[in-house]
Scaffold this motif. Structure first.
Motif, PDB file in Angstrom:
ATOM      1  N   THR A  50       0.990  -1.168   0.257  1.00 33.96           N
ATOM      2  CA  THR A  50      -0.129   0.293  -0.226  1.00 33.96           C
ATOM      3  C   THR A  50       0.762   1.386  -0.090  1.00 33.96           C
ATOM      4  N   THR A  51       2.004   1.336   1.005  1.00 29.10           N
ATOM      5  CA  THR A  51       2.882   2.657   1.044  1.00 29.10           C
ATOM      6  C   THR A  51       3.270   2.498  -0.574  1.00 29.10           C
ATOM      7  N   MET A  52       3.362   1.604  -1.218  1.00 29.63           N
ATOM      8  CA  MET A  52       4.661   1.380  -2.397  1.00 29.63           C
ATOM      9  C   MET A  52       3.748   2.431  -3.268  1.00 29.63           C
ATOM     10  N   THR A  53       2.244   1.535  -3.521  1.00 30.30           N
ATOM     11  CA  THR A  53       1.610   2.428  -4.602  1.00 30.30           C
ATOM     12  C   THR A  53       1.443   3.534  -3.926  1.00 30.30           C
ATOM     13  N   THR A  54       0.682   4.671  -2.753  1.00 25.99           N
ATOM     14  CA  THR A  54       0.950   5.480  -2.440  1.00 25.99           C
ATOM     15  C   THR A  54       2.252   7.294  -2.709  1.00 25.99           C
ATOM     16  N   SER A  55       3.332   5.635  -2.299  1.00 26.35           N
ATOM     17  CA  SER A  55       4.677   6.634  -3.001  1.00 26.35           C
ATOM     18  C   SER A  55       4.632   6.633  -4.933  1.00 26.35           C
ATOM     19  N   ALA A  56       4.566   5.798  -5.909  1.00 33.47           N
ATOM     20  CA  ALA A  56       4.939   5.194  -6.770  1.00 33.47           C
ATOM     21  C   ALA A  56       3.535   6.974  -7.558  1.00 33.47           C
ATOM     22  N   SER A  57       2.326   6.846  -6.676  1.00 36.13           N
ATOM     23  CA  SER A  57       0.676   7.971  -7.283  1.00 36.13           C
ATOM     24  C   SER A  57       1.495   9.741  -6.727  1.00 36.13           C
ATOM     25  N   TYR A  58       2.514   9.617  -5.755  1.00 38.94           N
ATOM     26  CA  TYR A  58       2.998  11.021  -5.325  1.00 38.94           C
ATOM     27  C   TYR A  58       4.322  11.264  -6.414  1.00 38.94           C
ATOM     28  N   PHE A  59       4.793  10.960  -6.635  1.00 37.73           N
ATOM     29  CA  PHE A  59       6.275  10.930  -7.424  1.00 37.73           C
ATOM     30  C   PHE A  59       5.804  10.329  -8.439  1.00 37.73           C
ATOM     31  N   TRP A  60       4.705  10.156  -9.673  1.00 43.88           N
ATOM     32  CA  TRP A  60       4.601  10.508 -10.682  1.00 43.88           C
ATOM     33  C   TRP A  60       4.410  11.409 -11.181  1.00 43.88           C
ATOM     34  N   THR A  61       4.626  12.498 -10.442  1.00 43.55           N
ATOM     35  CA  THR A  61       4.478  13.853 -11.825  1.00 43.55           C
ATOM     36  C   THR A  61       6.244  14.236 -11.745  1.00 43.55           C
ATOM     37  N   PHE A  98       8.085   2.436   0.105  1.00 41.04           N
ATOM     38  CA  PHE A  98       8.277   3.489   0.135  1.00 41.04           C
ATOM     39  C   PHE A  98       8.967   3.773  -1.590  1.00 41.04           C
ATOM     40  N   SER A  99      10.622   3.809  -0.896  1.00 43.19           N
ATOM     41  CA  SER A  99      11.427   4.005  -1.684  1.00 43.19           C
ATOM     42  C   SER A  99      11.288   3.001  -3.608  1.00 43.19           C
ATOM     43  N   LEU A 100      11.227   2.203  -2.944  1.00 40.91           N
ATOM     44  CA  LEU A 100      10.558   1.160  -4.081  1.00 40.91           C
ATOM     45  C   LEU A 100       9.774   1.873  -5.019  1.00 40.91           C
ATOM     46  N   GLY A 101       8.763   2.696  -4.567  1.00 41.66           N
ATOM     47  CA  GLY A 101       7.414   3.409  -5.350  1.00 41.66           C
ATOM     48  C   GLY A 101       8.197   4.209  -6.701  1.00 41.66           C
ATOM     49  N   GLU A 102       8.903   5.541  -5.389  1.00 41.70           N
ATOM     50  CA  GLU A 102       9.491   6.055  -5.567  1.00 41.70           C
ATOM     51  C   GLU A 102      10.573   6.240  -6.827  1.00 41.70           C
ATOM     52  N   LEU A 103      11.299   4.541  -7.179  1.00 35.98           N
ATOM     53  CA  LEU A 103      12.039   4.603  -7.735  1.00 35.98           C
ATOM     54  C   LEU A 103      11.841   3.779  -8.540  1.00 35.98           C
ATOM     55  N   LEU A 104      11.074   3.329  -8.851  1.00 37.19           N
ATOM     56  CA  LEU A 104      10.051   2.324 -10.079  1.00 37.19           C
ATOM     57  C   LEU A 104       9.383   3.539 -10.904  1.00 37.19           C
ATOM     58  N   VAL A 105       8.883   4.319 -10.243  1.00 33.94           N
ATOM     59  CA  VAL A 105       8.203   5.744 -11.500  1.00 33.94           C
ATOM     60  C   VAL A 105       9.300   6.327 -12.020  1.00 33.94           C
TER      61      VAL A 105
END
Length: 487
Positions: A16-27, A144-151
């Protein structure tokens, strides 16, 4: 004793936190496409700024919804429902032909983020053993960091549609994973479902000795009974003197953590790299930033339950204060004094290096512990409403921070921005030294005893008196019934 269920549960929640990170740093990788009119024709810079920042207002209704669902239907149900705003919001963004569709999509992502953030840490604090509670919660920050790196990494190499589709895949994955996790035993005890709580506790602890489980359950029941003897309303939270220390602790940490520039620096990282004249490609800087952040997240579970919350906060706040001051000094020399031959300046990588060190300090300390400590210091009766209010408060600070970055830069220069962040990090270290207690290795009940002191003793005394009265009433009723039967 096997803790496999606890580790699996933490993994499920961390998606869930990975998802929030990806949505936040999608921009971060998408903004250049907007400025080049590749997504929405003729979109203005003002409209783009709202696309970036409108996630923050969505946190408010998301937090309120999550709190209501969590208190009525359970923590697990709240996490499951949080997947739907992400999915619906992504549909709006994928098929957006007008800016209002982007606004709705990003706002819904904010709602989902608010719901997930409100319940993920409290849920983990309630299902985890005290000696691994910090480590399990820290796993969510790694993801959370992984989601950020992903996007940030994929965003420069895939299409807009492919990158955005991740925000459908991720919530679907965590919905399936969270379907398999148990409900919090504290919530079940609050609802009077003792047998169900015992069954969950057996599964979570992996203990074979049922007597040990019963002893732990009895202790948890005592904590829940004491906490639930009081109201769980906003008025109770804001007027009850037993919550004042917890409120002061969380408010101070939240303000200093966010005002160190955690979110604005990441949102404006590309622009900051350009201004530093380091000659570094923005894509390289973003991907490097994401990789190092992920690596720091790997070390986090090894640190958080060994060093302790309080020393980790003081150390990381101090490190961040020093390096952010150095970054500000570089920009002062560049913009006020003037640096000759900036292309060959040996100090041109000070900015990126300083930001990296501050980021590592934040990941290992204050940026992670701000999600752990609030879930530890509030008792069960006000935990949901407290997390909701502080998520709303955090959303306000984030919104002010993002929107105010450019205003502060225009007024003081980039060096003024970083010196402000440095001073706030120093305030965080001082605040921690004088106010924040150590919670490492303590049960949730023990933490409340330390925070409330004499107040909790008075509450226990009143509760015991009530129980004695109730027992006497029940005994008298039984005697009366026996007498009637005899007559």
């Amino acid at each position: 004793m096997s803790r496999r269920v606890q580790y699996f549960t933490a993994l499920a929640v961390s998606i869930t936190t990975m998802t929030t990170s990806a949505s936040y740093f999608w921009t971060a990788p998408i903004l250049p496409m907007f400025y080049n009119n590749e997504i929405i024709p003729n979109i203005t810079s003002s409209e783009i700024s709202w696309v970036v920042s409108i996630v923050a207002p969505g946190l408010v209704p998301g937090s309120l919804i999550a709190s209501r669902i969590a208190d009525s239907y359970g923590r697990r149900v709240s996490l499951l429902i949080s997947a739907f705003p992400f999915i619906v919001g992504t549909v709006f963004i994928l098929f957006a032909t007008k800016t209002w569709m982007l606004y709705i999509g990003r706002l819904l992502w904010g709602v989902g983020t608010g719901m997930a953030n409100t319940m993920s840490s409290p849920y983990l604090s309630e299902i985890a053993d005290k000696d691994i509670r910090g480590s399990l919660t820290a796993c969510t920050r790694f993801m959370f960091s992984l989601g950020e790196l992903l996007v940030m990494s994929l965003g420069f190499f895939v299409t807009y549609e492919m990158l955005t589709s991740i925000l459908i895949a991720l919530p679907v994955c965590y919905f399936i994973a969270c379907w398999l996790i148990p409900e919090s035993p504290y919530f079940l005890l609050k609802e009077g479902k003792v047998a169900a709580a015992e069954k969950v506790l057996l599964k979570l602890s992996g203990l074979k000795d049922k007597k040990l489980v019963e002893e732990r359950l009895t202790s948890m029941q005592s904590d829940v009974r004491r906490d639930m003897a009081r109201s769980g309303s906003i008025k109770e939270l804001l007027t009850g003197k037993q919550y004042r220390k917890a409120i002061i602790i969380v408010t101070g940490l939240r303000v200093t953590q966010l005002m160190t520039g955690t979110v604005p620096i990441q949102q404006y990282l590309g622009r900051i790299i350009q201004q530093s004249d380091s000659g570094m490609a923005i894509s390289t800087a973003l991907i490097t930033f994401g990789i190092i952040r992920l690596a720091a997240g790997l070390a986090l579970p090894l640190v958080v339950d060994r060093v302790g919350r309080r020393p980790l906060l003081m150390i990381t706040y101090t490190i961040a204060s020093v390096v952010l001051a150095i970054v500000g000094l570089y920009f002062f020399m560049q913009q006020v004094i003037g640096l000759e031959d900036e292309a060959n300046n040996p100090f041109r990588f000070v900015v990126f290096g300083g930001i990296i060190i501050a980021m590592i300090a934040g990941v290992l300390g204050f940026n992670t512990l701000i999600f752990i400590i609030p879930s530890e210091v509030f008792p069960l009766n006000v935990k949901s409403i407290a997390m909701t209010l502080f998520n709303i408060f955090g959303a306000l600070i984030v919104f002010i921070g993002i929107r105010g970055y450019q205003i502060l830069e225009d007024y003081t220069g980039v060096y003024g921005v970083f010196w402000f962040y440095s001073s706030m990090a120093l305030c965080g270290a001082v605040f921690t030294y004088f106010v924040v207690p150590e919670t490492k290795g303590k049960t949730l009940g023990e933490i409340q005893i330390e925070l409330q002191g004499n107040i909790i003793d008075e509450a226990d005394e009143k509760l015991n008196k009530v129980e004695v009265v109730n027992d006497n009433v029940e005994s008298q009723e039984q005697q009366d019934t026996t007498s009637l039967k005899a007559s």
